[in-house]
Each structure stands twice: as structure tokens, then as C-alpha cells.
Motif scaffolding. Sequence first.
Motif, PDB file in Angstrom:
ATOM      1  N   GLY A  62       0.752  -0.913  -0.411  1.00  0.00           N
ATOM      2  CA  GLY A  62       0.091   0.133   0.178  1.00  0.00           C
ATOM      3  C   GLY A  62       1.005   0.884   0.078  1.00  0.00           C
ATOM      4  N   PRO A  63       0.719   1.694   0.200  1.00  0.00           N
ATOM      5  CA  PRO A  63       1.503   3.668   1.039  1.00  0.00           C
ATOM      6  C   PRO A  63       2.860   3.068   1.422  1.00  0.00           C
ATOM      7  CG  PRO A  63      -0.012   3.517   3.155  1.00  0.00           C
ATOM      8  CD  PRO A  63      -0.968   2.241   2.450  1.00  0.00           C
ATOM      9  N   GLY A  64       3.457   1.995   2.585  1.00  0.00           N
ATOM     10  CA  GLY A  64       4.520   1.299   2.910  1.00  0.00           C
ATOM     11  C   GLY A  64       5.217   0.471   2.098  1.00  0.00           C
ATOM     12  N   SER A  65       5.822   0.230   2.835  1.00  0.00           N
ATOM     13  CA  SER A  65       6.731  -1.298   2.707  1.00  0.00           C
ATOM     14  C   SER A  65       7.371  -2.073   3.230  1.00  0.00           C
ATOM     15  CB  SER A  65       8.155  -1.053   1.667  1.00  0.00           C
ATOM     16  OG  SER A  65       8.921   0.186   3.041  1.00  0.00           O
ATOM     17  N   ARG A  66       7.443  -3.492   2.694  1.00  0.00           N
ATOM     18  CA  ARG A  66       8.200  -4.653   4.485  1.00  0.00           C
ATOM     19  C   ARG A  66       8.856  -4.770   4.013  1.00  0.00           C
ATOM     20  NH1 ARG A  66       3.972  -7.711   3.186  1.00  0.00           N
ATOM     21  NH2 ARG A  66       5.292  -8.991   2.695  1.00  0.00           N
ATOM     22  N   LEU A  67       9.877  -5.076   4.472  1.00  0.00           N
ATOM     23  CA  LEU A  67      11.363  -5.954   3.992  1.00  0.00           C
ATOM     24  C   LEU A  67      11.518  -7.172   4.839  1.00  0.00           C
ATOM     25  CD1 LEU A  67      13.839  -5.926   2.676  1.00  0.00           C
ATOM     26  CD2 LEU A  67      15.066  -5.445   5.603  1.00  0.00           C
ATOM     27  N   ASP A  68      11.540  -8.644   3.781  1.00  0.00           N
ATOM     28  CA  ASP A  68      10.687  -9.488   4.547  1.00  0.00           C
ATOM     29  C   ASP A  68      12.200  -9.959   4.306  1.00  0.00           C
ATOM     30  OD1 ASP A  68       8.074  -9.949   4.633  1.00  0.00           O
ATOM     31  OD2 ASP A  68       7.836 -10.484   2.647  1.00  0.00           O
ATOM     32  N   TYR A  69      13.191 -11.052   5.173  1.00  0.00           N
ATOM     33  CA  TYR A  69      14.828 -11.262   5.441  1.00  0.00           C
ATOM     34  C   TYR A  69      14.657 -12.698   6.146  1.00  0.00           C
ATOM     35  CZ  TYR A  69      14.723  -9.183   9.974  1.00  0.00           C
ATOM     36  OH  TYR A  69      15.054  -8.806  11.149  1.00  0.00           O
ATOM     37  N   ARG A  70      15.793 -12.956   5.786  1.00  0.00           N
ATOM     38  CA  ARG A  70      15.951 -14.758   6.455  1.00  0.00           C
ATOM     39  C   ARG A  70      18.127 -14.175   6.849  1.00  0.00           C
ATOM     40  NH1 ARG A  70      13.359 -19.618   4.097  1.00  0.00           N
ATOM     41  NH2 ARG A  70      14.270 -20.266   6.152  1.00  0.00           N
ATOM     42  N   LEU A  71      18.180 -14.277   8.012  1.00  0.00           N
ATOM     43  CA  LEU A  71      19.265 -14.317   8.516  1.00  0.00           C
ATOM     44  C   LEU A  71      20.098 -15.904   7.622  1.00  0.00           C
ATOM     45  CD1 LEU A  71      19.183 -12.779  11.660  1.00  0.00           C
ATOM     46  CD2 LEU A  71      20.380 -11.878  10.130  1.00  0.00           C
ATOM     47  N   GLY A  72      21.114 -15.753   7.801  1.00  0.00           N
ATOM     48  CA  GLY A  72      21.136 -16.935   7.725  1.00  0.00           C
ATOM     49  C   GLY A  72      23.465 -17.115   7.500  1.00  0.00           C
ATOM     50  N   TRP A  73      24.242 -18.482   7.404  1.00  0.00           N
ATOM     51  CA  TRP A  73      25.392 -18.094   6.804  1.00  0.00           C
ATOM     52  C   TRP A  73      25.819 -17.387   5.263  1.00  0.00           C
ATOM     53  CZ3 TRP A  73      27.514 -23.395   9.415  1.00  0.00           C
ATOM     54  CH2 TRP A  73      27.679 -23.835  10.611  1.00  0.00           C
ATOM     55  N   ASN A  74      26.718 -17.398   5.251  1.00  0.00           N
ATOM     56  CA  ASN A  74      27.181 -16.851   3.890  1.00  0.00           C
ATOM     57  C   ASN A  74      27.227 -18.579   3.092  1.00  0.00           C
ATOM     58  OD1 ASN A  74      29.553 -17.853   1.765  1.00  0.00           O
ATOM     59  ND2 ASN A  74      29.469 -15.775   2.144  1.00  0.00           N
ATOM     60  N   ARG A  75      26.538 -18.703   1.684  1.00  0.00           N
ATOM     61  CA  ARG A  75      26.352 -20.170   1.350  1.00  0.00           C
ATOM     62  C   ARG A  75      26.995 -20.828   0.864  1.00  0.00           C
ATOM     63  NH1 ARG A  75      21.724 -16.918  -2.887  1.00  0.00           N
ATOM     64  NH2 ARG A  75      20.044 -17.050  -0.682  1.00  0.00           N
ATOM     65  N   VAL A  76      28.395 -20.413   0.498  1.00  0.00           N
ATOM     66  CA  VAL A  76      29.663 -20.751   0.400  1.00  0.00           C
ATOM     67  C   VAL A  76      29.774 -21.722   1.592  1.00  0.00           C
ATOM     68  CG1 VAL A  76      32.214 -20.511  -0.669  1.00  0.00           C
ATOM     69  CG2 VAL A  76      30.400 -19.562  -1.464  1.00  0.00           C
ATOM     70  N   PHE A  77      29.847 -20.882   2.783  1.00  0.00           N
ATOM     71  CA  PHE A  77      30.833 -21.665   3.954  1.00  0.00           C
ATOM     72  C   PHE A  77      29.988 -22.336   4.218  1.00  0.00           C
ATOM     73  CE2 PHE A  77      30.627 -21.539   9.323  1.00  0.00           C
ATOM     74  CZ  PHE A  77      32.188 -21.587   8.944  1.00  0.00           C
ATOM     75  N   ALA A  78      28.987 -22.356   4.126  1.00  0.00           N
ATOM     76  CA  ALA A  78      27.414 -23.765   4.624  1.00  0.00           C
ATOM     77  C   ALA A  78      27.555 -24.179   4.139  1.00  0.00           C
ATOM     78  CB  ALA A  78      25.982 -22.721   4.281  1.00  0.00           C
ATOM     79  N   ALA A  79      27.439 -23.896   2.308  1.00  0.00           N
ATOM     80  CA  ALA A  79      28.342 -25.831   1.683  1.00  0.00           C
ATOM     81  C   ALA A  79      29.355 -25.909   1.858  1.00  0.00           C
ATOM     82  CB  ALA A  79      28.464 -25.686   0.223  1.00  0.00           C
ATOM     83  N   VAL A  80      30.594 -25.566   1.355  1.00  0.00           N
ATOM     84  CA  VAL A  80      31.956 -26.659   2.445  1.00  0.00           C
ATOM     85  C   VAL A  80      31.598 -27.152   4.286  1.00  0.00           C
ATOM     86  CG1 VAL A  80      34.376 -25.971   3.520  1.00  0.00           C
ATOM     87  CG2 VAL A  80      33.339 -24.840   0.873  1.00  0.00           C
ATOM     88  N   ALA A  81      31.141 -26.161   4.971  1.00  0.00           N
ATOM     89  CA  ALA A  81      31.106 -27.137   6.606  1.00  0.00           C
ATOM     90  C   ALA A  81      30.227 -28.642   6.370  1.00  0.00           C
ATOM     91  CB  ALA A  81      30.875 -25.907   6.960  1.00  0.00           C
ATOM     92  N   THR A  82      29.348 -28.164   5.453  1.00  0.00           N
ATOM     93  CA  THR A  82      28.084 -29.389   5.510  1.00  0.00           C
ATOM     94  C   THR A  82      28.550 -30.405   4.478  1.00  0.00           C
ATOM     95  OG1 THR A  82      26.568 -27.577   5.362  1.00  0.00           O
ATOM     96  CG2 THR A  82      25.990 -30.104   4.242  1.00  0.00           C
ATOM     97  N   ALA A  83      29.661 -30.072   3.484  1.00  0.00           N
ATOM     98  CA  ALA A  83      30.194 -31.182   3.156  1.00  0.00           C
ATOM     99  C   ALA A  83      31.320 -31.482   3.238  1.00  0.00           C
ATOM    100  CB  ALA A  83      31.059 -30.548   1.555  1.00  0.00           C
ATOM    101  N   TRP A  84      32.431 -31.066   4.491  1.00  0.00           N
ATOM    102  CA  TRP A  84      33.447 -30.903   5.295  1.00  0.00           C
ATOM    103  C   TRP A  84      32.631 -32.347   6.379  1.00  0.00           C
ATOM    104  CZ3 TRP A  84      34.522 -30.926   9.634  1.00  0.00           C
ATOM    105  CH2 TRP A  84      36.023 -31.141   9.958  1.00  0.00           C
ATOM    106  N   ALA A  85      31.719 -31.618   6.813  1.00  0.00           N
ATOM    107  CA  ALA A  85      31.271 -32.369   8.086  1.00  0.00           C
ATOM    108  C   ALA A  85      30.956 -33.873   7.345  1.00  0.00           C
ATOM    109  CB  ALA A  85      29.847 -32.147   8.466  1.00  0.00           C
ATOM    110  N   GLY A  86      30.025 -34.096   6.363  1.00  0.00           N
ATOM    111  CA  GLY A  86      29.615 -35.449   5.971  1.00  0.00           C
ATOM    112  C   GLY A  86      30.402 -36.535   5.878  1.00  0.00           C
ATOM    113  N   VAL A  87      31.304 -35.824   5.237  1.00  0.00           N
ATOM    114  CA  VAL A  87      32.985 -36.487   4.706  1.00  0.00           C
ATOM    115  C   VAL A  87      33.738 -37.164   6.110  1.00  0.00           C
ATOM    116  CG1 VAL A  87      35.458 -37.092   4.363  1.00  0.00           C
ATOM    117  CG2 VAL A  87      33.173 -35.782   2.930  1.00  0.00           C
ATOM    118  N   VAL A  88      33.441 -36.754   7.385  1.00  0.00           N
ATOM    119  CA  VAL A  88      33.978 -36.267   8.004  1.00  0.00           C
ATOM    120  C   VAL A  88      33.392 -37.679   9.236  1.00  0.00           C
ATOM    121  CG1 VAL A  88      35.251 -35.440  10.474  1.00  0.00           C
ATOM    122  CG2 VAL A  88      35.554 -34.662   8.883  1.00  0.00           C
ATOM    123  N   ALA A  89      31.955 -36.778   9.065  1.00  0.00           N
ATOM    124  CA  ALA A  89      31.253 -38.388   9.541  1.00  0.00           C
ATOM    125  C   ALA A  89      31.138 -39.495   9.187  1.00  0.00           C
ATOM    126  CB  ALA A  89      29.874 -37.820   9.543  1.00  0.00           C
ATOM    127  N   ALA A  90      31.246 -39.593   7.430  1.00  0.00           N
ATOM    128  CA  ALA A  90      31.064 -40.441   7.429  1.00  0.00           C
ATOM    129  C   ALA A  90      32.582 -41.410   7.726  1.00  0.00           C
ATOM    130  CB  ALA A  90      31.184 -40.806   5.742  1.00  0.00           C
TER     131      ALA A  90
END
Length: 154
Positions: A62-90
Motif C-alpha cells: 500500500g502506502p508503505g513497504s515491508r522488508l522480508d528477510y532471513r538470517l543465515g550463514w554465507n552460502r559458500v561457507f555453509a556448503a563447504v562446512a556441510t560437505a566437510w562434516a559429511g565426509v568426516v562423519a562418514a
Amino acid sequence: MTQSIESPLSVDQARYRLQEGLAARGAVRGRLSGDQLMLVATHFGLGNGARPVLRGRLVATGPGSRLDYRLGWNRVFAAVATAWAGVVAAMLLYGTGLTIVRLVTGGAAGGPAVLAAVALGMLLFVGGLIAGGRYLSRDEAPMLRAWLEERLRP
């Protein structure tokens, strides 16, 4: 989880105030491209991949606005951390399973036990690094929210 900040400003006015704040090159850095926003809070002399990254989108309401947002990790950091944790968990599961099998069958379990112990040590070490990084950046998410509210709620 998506969060929102309501603003009485139009999308154009909100975009201008956000650009103005980003141009000041203070503790909050980021980019605004169209209605898409990405912000990171910075502490001078401290950098880590576990810091929160805010990604959001400006929406007209309408007359205003809204900011919809999410907080999270850097996507590259999250992907590397997840892959690394998966390999080490295996590695941990394989070493533990093989140790149990060899102990039950009467075989030598030293090698697989060492593999499991090393994998566990690696998981604990990197988990500690990530926890430490999150601890050091604990005030960054509230800083980002406050920065946004200051600009979007005049």
C-alpha cells in the motif's frame, strides 16, 4: 525462518535510505540490487565465515513497504562446512563400525579405531572453531536488525 520489518516509507524511499546507509561504509556492509538486499555486519579486525548474513527483499504494501528477510550463514561457507562434516562423519561411522566388527570377530581393531578417533577429533575441533566464530559474532544479528530499523522506520 523469514522475518519482516514494516516501514511507512515507499519502496523507492526505503531503497534510497538503505543505499545511503550502505554508502557510509560503516559496520554494516552489503549490496542492494533492485529490491534484493544482502547485508553483513563487520567488526574491524575480526572475520569469520560463521557470521550471520541477512538476505532480504523489499515489498510494496500500500502506502508503505515491508522488508522480508532471513538470517543465515554465507552460502559458500555453509556448503563447504556441510560437505566437510559429511565426509568426516562418514569416516567416523566407518571407523566405528569396522572397529566393532573386528572386536566381535576377534580381528585387529587398532587401525579402524585410530580412524574413528581422528575423525571424532576433527569434528570436535572444527565444531569448536564454528562455535567460537558464532560466539564472537553473537551481536551481529541484532546489529543488522537495528541498522535496518533505523533506516526503515524514520
